[in-house]
Design an enzyme around this catalytic site. Structure first.
Site, PDB file in Angstrom:
ATOM      1  N   ASN A  91       0.843  -1.200   0.000  1.00  0.00           N
ATOM      2  CA  ASN A  91       0.000   0.000   0.000  1.00  0.00           C
ATOM      3  C   ASN A  91       0.879   1.250   0.000  1.00  0.00           C
ATOM      4  O   ASN A  91       1.982   1.250   0.549  1.00  0.00           O
ATOM      5  CB  ASN A  91      -0.871  -0.003   1.270  1.00  0.00           C
ATOM      6  CG  ASN A  91      -1.819   1.184   1.329  1.00  0.00           C
ATOM      7  OD1 ASN A  91      -2.482   1.514   0.344  1.00  0.00           O
ATOM      8  ND2 ASN A  91      -1.884   1.841   2.481  1.00  0.00           N
ATOM      9  N   HIS A  93       0.738   5.305   1.200  1.00  0.00           N
ATOM     10  CA  HIS A  93      -0.039   6.187   2.064  1.00  0.00           C
ATOM     11  C   HIS A  93       0.652   7.555   2.147  1.00  0.00           C
ATOM     12  O   HIS A  93       1.877   7.616   2.323  1.00  0.00           O
ATOM     13  CB  HIS A  93      -0.167   5.573   3.466  1.00  0.00           C
ATOM     14  CG  HIS A  93      -0.992   6.425   4.375  1.00  0.00           C
ATOM     15  ND1 HIS A  93      -2.369   6.469   4.301  1.00  0.00           N
ATOM     16  CD2 HIS A  93      -0.627   7.295   5.348  1.00  0.00           C
ATOM     17  CE1 HIS A  93      -2.815   7.316   5.203  1.00  0.00           C
ATOM     18  NE2 HIS A  93      -1.782   7.842   5.847  1.00  0.00           N
ATOM     19  N   VAL A 128      -5.183  -0.954   9.813  1.00  0.00           N
ATOM     20  CA  VAL A 128      -5.304   0.128   8.827  1.00  0.00           C
ATOM     21  C   VAL A 128      -4.000   0.924   8.819  1.00  0.00           C
ATOM     22  O   VAL A 128      -3.668   1.589   9.812  1.00  0.00           O
ATOM     23  CB  VAL A 128      -6.499   1.051   9.163  1.00  0.00           C
ATOM     24  CG1 VAL A 128      -6.551   2.228   8.190  1.00  0.00           C
ATOM     25  CG2 VAL A 128      -7.796   0.254   9.112  1.00  0.00           C
ATOM     26  N   ASP A 129      -3.249   0.812   7.721  1.00  0.00           N
ATOM     27  CA  ASP A 129      -1.980   1.541   7.553  1.00  0.00           C
ATOM     28  C   ASP A 129      -0.954   1.185   8.629  1.00  0.00           C
ATOM     29  O   ASP A 129      -0.176   2.038   9.067  1.00  0.00           O
ATOM     30  CB  ASP A 129      -2.232   3.065   7.537  1.00  0.00           C
ATOM     31  CG  ASP A 129      -3.148   3.486   6.393  1.00  0.00           C
ATOM     32  OD1 ASP A 129      -3.091   2.851   5.329  1.00  0.00           O
ATOM     33  OD2 ASP A 129      -3.918   4.442   6.572  1.00  0.00           O
ATOM     34  N   GLU A 158       5.477   9.711  -3.950  1.00  0.00           N
ATOM     35  CA  GLU A 158       4.770   8.429  -4.088  1.00  0.00           C
ATOM     36  C   GLU A 158       5.067   7.793  -5.437  1.00  0.00           C
ATOM     37  O   GLU A 158       5.295   6.575  -5.531  1.00  0.00           O
ATOM     38  CB  GLU A 158       3.254   8.632  -3.966  1.00  0.00           C
ATOM     39  CG  GLU A 158       2.778   9.034  -2.585  1.00  0.00           C
ATOM     40  CD  GLU A 158       1.271   9.079  -2.483  1.00  0.00           C
ATOM     41  OE1 GLU A 158       0.775   8.977  -1.368  1.00  0.00           O
ATOM     42  OE2 GLU A 158       0.584   9.231  -3.519  1.00  0.00           O
TER      43      GLU A 158
HETATM   44  C1  GAR Z   1      -2.525   8.672  -2.888  1.00  0.00           C
HETATM   45  O1  GAR Z   1      -1.951   9.869  -2.426  1.00  0.00           O
HETATM   46  C2  GAR Z   1      -2.445   7.590  -1.843  1.00  0.00           C
HETATM   47  O2  GAR Z   1      -1.328   7.713  -1.024  1.00  0.00           O
HETATM   48  C3  GAR Z   1      -3.708   7.835  -1.077  1.00  0.00           C
HETATM   49  O3  GAR Z   1      -4.669   8.111  -2.057  1.00  0.00           O
HETATM   50  C4  GAR Z   1      -4.023   8.837  -3.098  1.00  0.00           C
HETATM   51  C5  GAR Z   1      -4.476   8.269  -4.418  1.00  0.00           C
HETATM   52  O4  GAR Z   1      -4.025   9.071  -5.465  1.00  0.00           O
HETATM   53  N1  GAR Z   1      -4.065   6.676  -0.297  1.00  0.00           N
HETATM   54  C6  GAR Z   1      -4.560   6.765   0.923  1.00  0.00           C
HETATM   55  O5  GAR Z   1      -4.811   7.814   1.480  1.00  0.00           O
HETATM   56  C7  GAR Z   1      -4.806   5.427   1.586  1.00  0.00           C
HETATM   57  N2  GAR Z   1      -4.989   5.583   2.996  1.00  0.00           N
HETATM   58  P1  GAR Z   1      -4.052   8.542  -6.960  1.00  0.00           P
HETATM   59  O6  GAR Z   1      -5.455   7.987  -7.229  1.00  0.00           O
HETATM   60  O7  GAR Z   1      -3.781   9.748  -7.788  1.00  0.00           O
HETATM   61  O8  GAR Z   1      -2.996   7.505  -7.100  1.00  0.00           O
END
Ligand code: GAR
Length: 184
Positions: A91, A93, A128-129, A158
């Site tokens: 995952n 985050h 969760v995370d 990311e």
């Molecule tokens: C990302 O920033 C990811 O880290 C976050 O959702 C975004 C999705 O962006 N995930 C979370 O918050 C999970 N807890 P994307 O659809 O542009 O890849």
């Protein structure tokens, strides 16, 4: 690079795009949201797509794709324990875990007043995370940042870290020892 990468995503799919662009062997992108832009990105790249809203069915739906790793790239649902325990799941985050788990991590970081936040790529466990951390990158908070401006800078990191972690996993270069993940 050989291996079979399955990706689950719920939203915009910029992390899906980073995985596709990095040349990783993505065999299918799944979503709980039929209109997720992540699906359109996968289709444009020639990857298979699947939509399913029933969390209990992901195991049977993805089994034919024989995943070596299931990557949660902005997948905003909690998968059943049975799925998590029977797959290697990774995952991404948008915070330096264990700070600010759950939803709206950039907003949480701003509200708390931290000077540095970042992103975490981790193996998924049944919390969760909370799973063992593979890679992290720090991102400074700037004066005048909004949740959106901060999140945008976190996403740059990311898009670098997530493909790198998946590549290391497929190459057998991640050794898990309890909470610790060593890159070998
Ligand atoms: C990302 O920033 C990811 O880290 C976050 O959702 C975004 C999705 O962006 N995930 C979370 O918050 C999970 N807890 P994307 O659809 O542009 O890849």
């Amino acid at each position: 690079m050989s291996g079979r990468v399955v990706v689950l995503a719920s939203g915009e799919g910029t992390n899906v795009q980073a995985l596709l662009d990095s040349g990783l062997p993505v065999v299918v992108v799944g979503s709980d949201k039929p209109r997720a832009r992540a699906l359109a990105r996968a289709e444009a790249a020639g990857a298979a797509t699947v939509v399913n809203r029933d969390l209990a069915r992901w195991g049977e739906i993805l089994a034919p794709y024989k995943p070596d790793v299931v990557v949660l790239a902005g997948f905003m649902r909690i998968l059943p324990d049975a799925f998590v325990l029977s797959h290697d799941c990774i995952n991404v985050h948008p915070s330096l875990l264990p700070a600010f788990p759950g939803l709206r991590a950039a907003e949480q970081a701003l509200a708390y007043g931290v000077k540095v936040t970042g992103c975490t790529v981790h193996y998924v466990d049944t919390g969760v995370d909370t799973g063992p951390i593979i890679l992290q990158a720090a991102v400074p908070v700037r004066a005048g940042d909004t949740a959106d401006s901060l999140h945008a800078r976190i996403q740059v990191e990311e898009h670098r870290l997530l493909p790198e972690a998946v590549r290391l996993h497929l190459a057998g270069r991640l050794r898990k020892n309890g909470r610790h993940v060593e890159v070998i």
